[in-house]
Design a protein around this motif. Structure first.
Motif, mmCIF file in Angstrom:
data_model
loop_
_atom_site.group_PDB
_atom_site.id
_atom_site.type_symbol
_atom_site.label_atom_id
_atom_site.label_comp_id
_atom_site.label_asym_id
_atom_site.label_seq_id
_atom_site.Cartn_x
_atom_site.Cartn_y
_atom_site.Cartn_z
ATOM 1 N N TRP A 179 0.808 -1.209 0.000
ATOM 2 C CA TRP A 179 0.000 0.000 0.000
ATOM 3 C C TRP A 179 0.849 1.271 0.000
ATOM 4 C CZ3 TRP A 179 -5.168 -0.062 -0.760
ATOM 5 C CH2 TRP A 179 -5.826 -1.281 -0.592
ATOM 6 N N THR A 180 2.156 1.104 -0.026
ATOM 7 C CA THR A 180 3.039 2.268 -0.066
ATOM 8 C C THR A 180 3.974 2.168 -1.268
ATOM 9 O OG1 THR A 180 4.598 1.145 1.409
ATOM 10 C CG2 THR A 180 2.973 2.594 2.416
ATOM 11 N N PRO A 181 4.291 3.273 -1.920
ATOM 12 C CA PRO A 181 3.691 4.602 -1.725
ATOM 13 C C PRO A 181 2.241 4.619 -2.202
ATOM 14 C CG PRO A 181 5.084 4.619 -3.658
ATOM 15 C CD PRO A 181 5.274 3.260 -3.020
ATOM 16 N N PHE A 182 1.406 5.366 -1.503
ATOM 17 C CA PHE A 182 -0.018 5.381 -1.815
ATOM 18 C C PHE A 182 -0.299 6.124 -3.119
ATOM 19 C CE2 PHE A 182 -4.434 6.900 -1.249
ATOM 20 C CZ PHE A 182 -5.048 5.665 -1.031
ATOM 21 N N LEU A 183 0.491 7.158 -3.398
ATOM 22 C CA LEU A 183 0.323 7.942 -4.630
ATOM 23 C C LEU A 183 1.600 7.873 -5.458
ATOM 24 C CD1 LEU A 183 -1.488 11.122 -3.259
ATOM 25 C CD2 LEU A 183 -2.350 9.681 -5.118
ATOM 26 N N PRO A 184 1.899 6.727 -6.047
ATOM 27 C CA PRO A 184 3.169 6.592 -6.766
ATOM 28 C C PRO A 184 3.278 7.503 -7.985
ATOM 29 C CG PRO A 184 1.741 4.728 -7.214
ATOM 30 C CD PRO A 184 1.094 5.502 -6.115
ATOM 31 N N HIS A 185 2.152 7.873 -8.580
ATOM 32 C CA HIS A 185 2.178 8.725 -9.775
ATOM 33 C C HIS A 185 1.482 10.055 -9.535
ATOM 34 C CE1 HIS A 185 3.620 5.118 -11.682
ATOM 35 N NE2 HIS A 185 2.511 4.481 -11.379
ATOM 36 N N GLY A 186 1.292 10.405 -8.273
ATOM 37 C CA GLY A 186 0.666 11.679 -7.936
ATOM 38 C C GLY A 186 -0.812 11.719 -8.281
ATOM 39 N N TRP A 187 -1.397 12.896 -8.094
ATOM 40 C CA TRP A 187 -2.818 13.053 -8.389
ATOM 41 C C TRP A 187 -3.100 12.986 -9.882
ATOM 42 C CZ3 TRP A 187 -6.076 12.216 -4.706
ATOM 43 C CH2 TRP A 187 -5.703 12.479 -3.384
ATOM 44 N N ALA A 188 -2.094 13.215 -10.700
ATOM 45 C CA ALA A 188 -2.282 13.074 -12.145
ATOM 46 C C ALA A 188 -2.616 11.632 -12.505
ATOM 47 C CB ALA A 188 -1.028 13.529 -12.888
ATOM 48 N N GLY A 189 -1.985 10.691 -11.795
ATOM 49 C CA GLY A 189 -2.296 9.276 -12.025
ATOM 50 C C GLY A 189 -3.721 8.943 -11.636
ATOM 51 N N VAL A 190 -4.185 9.559 -10.553
ATOM 52 C CA VAL A 190 -5.571 9.352 -10.124
ATOM 53 C C VAL A 190 -6.531 9.856 -11.195
ATOM 54 C CG1 VAL A 190 -7.306 10.010 -8.416
ATOM 55 C CG2 VAL A 190 -4.977 9.435 -7.678
ATOM 56 N N ALA A 191 -6.238 11.021 -11.764
ATOM 57 C CA ALA A 191 -7.093 11.589 -12.806
ATOM 58 C C ALA A 191 -7.099 10.699 -14.050
ATOM 59 C CB ALA A 191 -6.624 12.998 -13.163
ATOM 60 N N ARG A 192 -5.940 10.116 -14.386
ATOM 61 C CA ARG A 192 -5.869 9.249 -15.570
ATOM 62 C C ARG A 192 -6.659 7.963 -15.367
ATOM 63 N NH1 ARG A 192 -0.404 10.826 -15.511
ATOM 64 N NH2 ARG A 192 0.156 8.859 -14.489
ATOM 65 N N ALA A 193 -6.767 7.505 -14.136
ATOM 66 C CA ALA A 193 -7.439 6.230 -13.868
ATOM 67 C C ALA A 193 -8.954 6.342 -13.963
ATOM 68 C CB ALA A 193 -7.049 5.721 -12.484
ATOM 69 N N ALA A 194 -9.501 7.543 -13.790
ATOM 70 C CA ALA A 194 -10.954 7.691 -13.675
ATOM 71 C C ALA A 194 -11.733 7.348 -14.951
ATOM 72 C CB ALA A 194 -11.295 9.098 -13.200
ATOM 73 N N PRO A 195 -11.422 7.948 -16.113
ATOM 74 C CA PRO A 195 -12.259 7.670 -17.291
ATOM 75 C C PRO A 195 -12.353 6.195 -17.678
ATOM 76 C CG PRO A 195 -10.937 9.636 -17.659
ATOM 77 C CD PRO A 195 -10.424 8.999 -16.389
ATOM 78 N N PRO A 196 -11.237 5.437 -17.744
ATOM 79 C CA PRO A 196 -11.382 4.023 -18.111
ATOM 80 C C PRO A 196 -12.251 3.230 -17.145
ATOM 81 C CG PRO A 196 -9.081 4.704 -18.264
ATOM 82 C CD PRO A 196 -9.814 5.807 -17.579
ATOM 83 N N LEU A 197 -12.202 3.567 -15.856
ATOM 84 C CA LEU A 197 -12.975 2.807 -14.876
ATOM 85 C C LEU A 197 -14.476 2.967 -15.080
ATOM 86 C CD1 LEU A 197 -11.179 3.034 -11.410
ATOM 87 C CD2 LEU A 197 -11.233 1.172 -13.055
ATOM 88 N N MET A 198 -14.916 4.043 -15.708
ATOM 89 C CA MET A 198 -16.348 4.216 -15.942
ATOM 90 C C MET A 198 -16.893 3.150 -16.874
ATOM 91 S SD MET A 198 -18.093 6.322 -14.212
ATOM 92 C CE MET A 198 -19.586 6.289 -15.209
ATOM 93 N N PHE A 199 -16.004 2.478 -17.603
ATOM 94 C CA PHE A 199 -16.431 1.373 -18.475
ATOM 95 C C PHE A 199 -17.061 0.258 -17.643
ATOM 96 C CE2 PHE A 199 -15.263 -2.111 -21.629
ATOM 97 C CZ PHE A 199 -16.227 -1.725 -22.551
ATOM 98 N N ALA A 200 -16.698 0.188 -16.357
ATOM 99 C CA ALA A 200 -17.236 -0.843 -15.480
ATOM 100 C C ALA A 200 -18.632 -0.510 -14.971
ATOM 101 C CB ALA A 200 -16.306 -1.062 -14.282
ATOM 102 N N PHE A 201 -19.090 0.730 -15.171
ATOM 103 C CA PHE A 201 -20.362 1.146 -14.583
ATOM 104 C C PHE A 201 -21.449 1.385 -15.620
ATOM 105 C CE2 PHE A 201 -17.018 2.579 -11.603
ATOM 106 C CZ PHE A 201 -17.365 1.770 -10.530
ATOM 107 N N VAL A 202 -21.186 0.989 -16.868
ATOM 108 C CA VAL A 202 -22.229 1.069 -17.880
ATOM 109 C C VAL A 202 -23.229 -0.055 -17.620
ATOM 110 C CG1 VAL A 202 -22.720 0.887 -20.341
ATOM 111 C CG2 VAL A 202 -20.680 2.107 -19.567
ATOM 112 N N GLY A 203 -24.509 0.256 -17.613
ATOM 113 C CA GLY A 203 -25.518 -0.759 -17.368
ATOM 114 C C GLY A 203 -26.735 -0.255 -16.618
#
Length: 430
Positions: A179-203
């Protein structure tokens, strides 16, 4: 594919409808997305899952209200048309169709990756396997083989059981250090992860079809949506947490469920995971292509003998685009992450249209939920990057096309049938 829902069919119980709804939300994308999110944001990917689950819950409120207040015949095209006009409704329908066509190679790549993992091979084997799967599912669509309701329900149960087994069985291998480092790619990595994950919530739009099968839609649908939301939330969060805690630096792989199964029961776990992945790939892709074919039939200009024009058009379009897209992934020109972004952007554009329409149609709490969802979904659409251009091209083309002549089948009727298929598939999806 299931029979078309009519008033004469036996009504669904709350438990049965909940199972169908869970099937619309869970599918092959869940076998890939935890790895993509972990690769982009590391342990902080759980923050993305949590935020998107909240957004998903608000979207569920919106679609629940649309399903009970606007009616089920129109589906997402009808919802959009009711609030934004006929051209916008047609654009939503075509964006959905494009999302299905673009999502088919993604789902086949997921199945191909799991097949390659079972024999210890890499991307060089996953791509040919994906092409074989794409060819197989298109052949199945052409010959008209349709998956039954009971089979789809079994597939959903298998997926849920496998996810639970992978989570619980691999738990002893979890490490706090992962679980460490918790933000290995900073908040930019968090922002990049969001759009693809929405593919899991179509339905969530599957509520449109369920309203026709419930004895008391206004009362039952709320409970059905709540049950589906709780179950899918726990599974998504549990799998995402297990992916990070158990796999650690290897969490960004293309087959996270297979890796967790291997941690739970050894190499045989990967074989078990690949079997489920292949079956889910074939069933989900066939079901969505079937629904897309029905919708295409309604959107094409009417003829005295329509035949199977929808099936031929969808199969041809998927073959002409899916094969090259998979090949581009194999050559390294495209990555799986980039390919996932295309159907994600298209499906998100449908959600954007529906939530915008809901602001004009609904009132009270559902309208407030729509007011929150609409800008959030817009931000996610824009966050997908270059696929926004594909969304714009599809929407503008559909908007300027002439509508169907009076007396012909309406796209709304076909979309109801498409929504039924969404409720019966293990998802594309999304």
């Amino acid at each position: 594919m299931p029979e078309k829902i009519t008033a004469g069919r036996p009504p669904l119980s709350t438990a049965g409808a909940s199972a169908l709804y869970i099937g619309a939300l869970l599918g092959p994308s869940l076998l890939l997305l935890p790895g993509l999110a972990a690769r982009a944001a590391g342990p902080a990917s759980l923050l993305v899952w949590l935020a998107l689950l909240v957004l998903s819950g608000l979207i569920a409120v919106v679609f629940c209200a649309l399903g009970t207040r606007v009616g089920s015949a129109g589906g997402v095209a009808g919802y959009t048309a009711a609030g934004l006009g006929e051209r916008a409704g047609r654009a939503a329908a075509w964006c959905f169709l494009a999302g299905v066509v673009a999502g088919a190679p993604v789902v086949c790549l997921i199945g191909g990756s799991y097949a390659a993992a079972a024999i210890g091979a890499g991307q060089s084997t996953a791509v040919p396997a994906a092409l074989v799967l794409l060819g197989l599912v298109l052949t199945v669509r052409l010959v008209g083989v349709r998956t039954g309701v009971k089979l789809q329900m079994v597939l959903v149960a298998v997926l849920v059981a496998l996810v639970l087994f992978a989570m619980l069985g691999s738990a002893p291998s979890s490490r706090a250090a992962n679980w460490t480092p918790f933000l290995p790619h900073g908040w930019a990595g968090v922002a990049r992860a969001a759009p693809p994950l929405m593919f899991a919530f179509v339905g969530w739009e599957a509520a449109a079809s369920l309203t026709t099968r419930l004895r008391d839609p206004r009362r039952q649908l709320r409970l059905v949506v709540l049950i589906a939301f709780v179950v899918t939330s726990l599974l998504c969060l549990g799998l995402a947490a297990a992916t990070v805690a158990v796999l650690g630096p290897d969490a960004g792989g293309a087959v996270p469920l297979a890796d967790l199964m291997r941690a739970a029961i050894g190499d045989s776990g990967r074989i078990l995971a690949v079997g489920a992945a292949l079956v889910l790939t074939l069933a989900a892709t066939n079901t969505y292509l079937t629904g897309a074919a029905e919708l295409t039939d309604a959107l094409l200009p009417p003829t005295p003998t329509p035949g199977r024009r929808g099936s031929y058009a969808v199969v041809a379009t998927t073959a002409l685009t899916g094969g090259p897209l998979i090949a581009l992934v194999g050559s390294g020109v495209l990555t799986t992450d980039q390919l996932v972004a295309v159907p994600t952007a298209l499906f998100l554009s449908v959600y954007l249209a529906c939530t915008a329409a809901a602001i004009r149609i609904l009132d009270g709490l559902p309208r407030l939920a729509a007011l929150v969802c609409c800008p959030a979904v817009l931000a996610l659409v824009l966050g997908t990057g270059w696929p926004v251009l594909a969304v714009a091209a599809v929407a503008l083309t559909a908007a300027v096309l002439p509508g169907r002549r009076s007396g012909s089948a309406a796209p709304d009727d076909a979309l109801e049938l498409r929504d039924e298929t969404a409720a019966l598939t293990a998802h594309e999806g999304h």
